[in-house]
Design a protein around this motif. Sequence first.
Motif, PDB file in Angstrom:
ATOM      1  N   GLY A 125      -9.997  -2.023  -6.642  1.00 20.68           N
ATOM      2  CA  GLY A 125      -8.620  -2.378  -6.916  1.00 20.68           C
ATOM      3  C   GLY A 125      -8.159  -2.970  -7.756  1.00 20.68           C
ATOM      4  O   GLY A 125      -8.924  -3.426  -8.650  1.00 20.68           O
ATOM      5  N   GLY A 126      -6.908  -3.415  -7.885  1.00 19.67           N
ATOM      6  CA  GLY A 126      -6.332  -3.918  -9.000  1.00 19.67           C
ATOM      7  C   GLY A 126      -6.934  -5.697  -9.189  1.00 19.67           C
ATOM      8  O   GLY A 126      -7.009  -6.397 -10.116  1.00 19.67           O
ATOM      9  N   THR A 127      -6.961  -6.223  -7.879  1.00 15.99           N
ATOM     10  CA  THR A 127      -7.468  -7.408  -7.767  1.00 15.99           C
ATOM     11  C   THR A 127      -8.721  -7.668  -8.480  1.00 15.99           C
ATOM     12  O   THR A 127      -9.163  -8.662  -9.120  1.00 15.99           O
ATOM     13  CB  THR A 127      -7.499  -7.933  -6.180  1.00 15.99           C
ATOM     14  OG1 THR A 127      -6.179  -7.763  -5.765  1.00 15.99           O
ATOM     15  CG2 THR A 127      -7.906  -9.392  -6.302  1.00 15.99           C
ATOM     16  N   SER A 141      -3.676  -0.416 -10.353  1.00 16.27           N
ATOM     17  CA  SER A 141      -4.072  -0.109  -8.934  1.00 16.27           C
ATOM     18  C   SER A 141      -3.792   1.468  -8.769  1.00 16.27           C
ATOM     19  O   SER A 141      -2.865   2.085  -9.444  1.00 16.27           O
ATOM     20  CB  SER A 141      -3.242  -0.768  -7.998  1.00 16.27           C
ATOM     21  OG  SER A 141      -3.403  -0.203  -6.708  1.00 16.27           O
ATOM     22  N   HIS A 165      -4.116   2.897  -5.458  1.00 21.97           N
ATOM     23  CA  HIS A 165      -3.613   2.976  -4.076  1.00 21.97           C
ATOM     24  C   HIS A 165      -2.188   2.297  -3.754  1.00 21.97           C
ATOM     25  O   HIS A 165      -2.127   2.256  -2.498  1.00 21.97           O
ATOM     26  CB  HIS A 165      -4.716   2.368  -3.168  1.00 21.97           C
ATOM     27  CG  HIS A 165      -4.963   0.793  -3.241  1.00 21.97           C
ATOM     28  ND1 HIS A 165      -6.283   0.323  -3.455  1.00 21.97           N
ATOM     29  CD2 HIS A 165      -4.269  -0.326  -3.176  1.00 21.97           C
ATOM     30  CE1 HIS A 165      -6.146  -0.858  -3.407  1.00 21.97           C
ATOM     31  NE2 HIS A 165      -5.045  -1.238  -3.233  1.00 21.97           N
ATOM     32  N   LYS A 166      -1.538   2.135  -4.815  1.00 24.60           N
ATOM     33  CA  LYS A 166      -0.042   1.577  -4.596  1.00 24.60           C
ATOM     34  C   LYS A 166       0.738   2.848  -4.882  1.00 24.60           C
ATOM     35  O   LYS A 166       1.125   3.331  -4.011  1.00 24.60           O
ATOM     36  CB  LYS A 166       0.062   0.289  -5.470  1.00 24.60           C
ATOM     37  CG  LYS A 166      -0.740  -0.858  -4.915  1.00 24.60           C
ATOM     38  CD  LYS A 166      -0.119  -2.355  -5.722  1.00 24.60           C
ATOM     39  CE  LYS A 166      -1.016  -3.391  -5.457  1.00 24.60           C
ATOM     40  NZ  LYS A 166      -0.753  -3.767  -3.845  1.00 24.60           N
ATOM     41  N   ALA A 184      -0.599  -3.484 -12.161  1.00 26.51           N
ATOM     42  CA  ALA A 184      -1.079  -2.828 -10.691  1.00 26.51           C
ATOM     43  C   ALA A 184       0.104  -2.210  -9.961  1.00 26.51           C
ATOM     44  O   ALA A 184      -0.104  -0.969  -9.492  1.00 26.51           O
ATOM     45  CB  ALA A 184      -1.770  -3.897  -9.659  1.00 26.51           C
ATOM     46  N   TYR A 243       0.834  -1.160   0.044  1.00 26.29           N
ATOM     47  CA  TYR A 243      -0.086  -0.183  -0.042  1.00 26.29           C
ATOM     48  C   TYR A 243       0.881   1.429   0.058  1.00 26.29           C
ATOM     49  O   TYR A 243       1.866   1.304   0.754  1.00 26.29           O
ATOM     50  CB  TYR A 243      -0.868  -0.199   1.256  1.00 26.29           C
ATOM     51  CG  TYR A 243      -1.546   1.404   1.809  1.00 26.29           C
ATOM     52  CD1 TYR A 243      -2.124   2.142   0.491  1.00 26.29           C
ATOM     53  CD2 TYR A 243      -1.519   2.002   2.879  1.00 26.29           C
ATOM     54  CE1 TYR A 243      -2.916   3.341   1.091  1.00 26.29           C
ATOM     55  CE2 TYR A 243      -1.949   3.136   3.155  1.00 26.29           C
ATOM     56  CZ  TYR A 243      -2.710   3.684   2.354  1.00 26.29           C
ATOM     57  OH  TYR A 243      -3.275   4.959   2.689  1.00 26.29           O
ATOM     58  N   GLY A 293      -8.836   1.462  -7.941  1.00 20.49           N
ATOM     59  CA  GLY A 293      -8.247   0.832  -9.056  1.00 20.49           C
ATOM     60  C   GLY A 293      -9.231   1.129 -10.485  1.00 20.49           C
ATOM     61  O   GLY A 293     -10.185   1.551 -10.203  1.00 20.49           O
TER      62      GLY A 293
END
Length: 434
Positions: free
Chosen positions: A132-134, A264, A266-267, A243, A75, A276
């Motif tokens: 998010g990326g996931t 992403s 938030h990275k 991401a 993060y 993301g």
Amino acid sequence: MTLSRRRIVTGLGALAAAPMVAGPGAAGPVVAGAVPAAPAGVSAAGLARDEDFWAAVARQFRVSPDFVNLENGYYGIMPEPVRRAYHHNVDRLNEQSSHLLRTAYKAEADKVRDRIAGLLGVTREEIALTRGGTEALQNLITGYRRLRPGDGVMYADLDYHSGQYAMNWLRSRRGVHVVRIVMPEPATRRAVLDTYERALRDHPKVRLLLLSHMNNRTGLVVPVREIVAMARQRGVDVIVDAAHSWGQLDFTLADLDADFAVFSLHKWMGVPLGAGFLVIREHRLADIDPLYADETYPATDIRSRVHSGTMNVAPFLTVDAALDFHESLTARAKQARLCYLRDRWVGRFRDAGSMDVLTPDEPGMYGAITAFRLRGRTTEADNTAIADRLMRDHRIFTVARTGMSGGDAVRVTPALFTSASDIDRLVDTLRDIA
């Protein structure tokens, strides 16, 4: 090149005049509300070594003084202007509640998509926001509709575990076979290209490939554009997991030439947790199913490929502030600084007989993230013990990573607030451990 204090203040604009706050856990005073700008006329390589400039940047982050944080791949901490914007947006959402969600937010979300699209070099119609990326990765993999029973899908041992799980899920849902390949170690650009070329040749029924631009295990950056090209020649579609690379490396989607990609926010862009997006090039939208037969949007709208329910929209309302900070520093300067910090410790251990560094030194094949293992220490327990010792005895926070076919390792990931002295502290500690 080293900048004078006067040039730093000039380059940072309002930085010197901004109010100073010392919040809980802050390592020294934090400058509130200013957005640093890279001074003009200085090369990215020169700026990367300017500790005075990056100390000014570091003062934009509230970082705990209790330990040196070298685990920044999970993060990305928000810089102070972004944190303040986020708090404002949380308050705004809480005050306006569903009225905001049903009215102004829809137009503001479109503006966020426009802003992202402009930076990435795509159109708003090719972007859908996710948590998010996931989530983005899972939606693209499970929604890919061109697979038939007997086809194959492929991923590498270094790809993100959630992506691997989703690819494995296709076995029972789509009737496909799953091919897992092993990335070369030590890796080189040529070895990576040869690995994918051989794998695609040996598995002619493969129709979908998961490809990490920068993986989260060792930090290896692969030549995406070349791999995408060789896959297309064989009728294989590629989902690119970017991401970790976006915000850490300097590129646009055109540089990857990808039809499907996930990112992403938030990275490495410093957006609050829970943000993301996915990208589907406009001419390929029909090849990804609407998620759960979503009817909120027509099938011709990319947003029908995401159905997240009621989300915390405050992170998305904060994207503008995060992208302002990113663009002020520039992607080129960020990449140069992160690579410099990585090189500062890797260069002292690359030829050490007791340590294996798992990311190559070839330009374009690494960023901030790099993993190492002590020679012969390949188990999860071994590397967890090393990470625990670094934290317990030396207050340096890293993380053990698993899943590499060659054995587990410890991942080191500096950030924009990391100083050269932080890296030198790691070097001294690793010498003792090694």
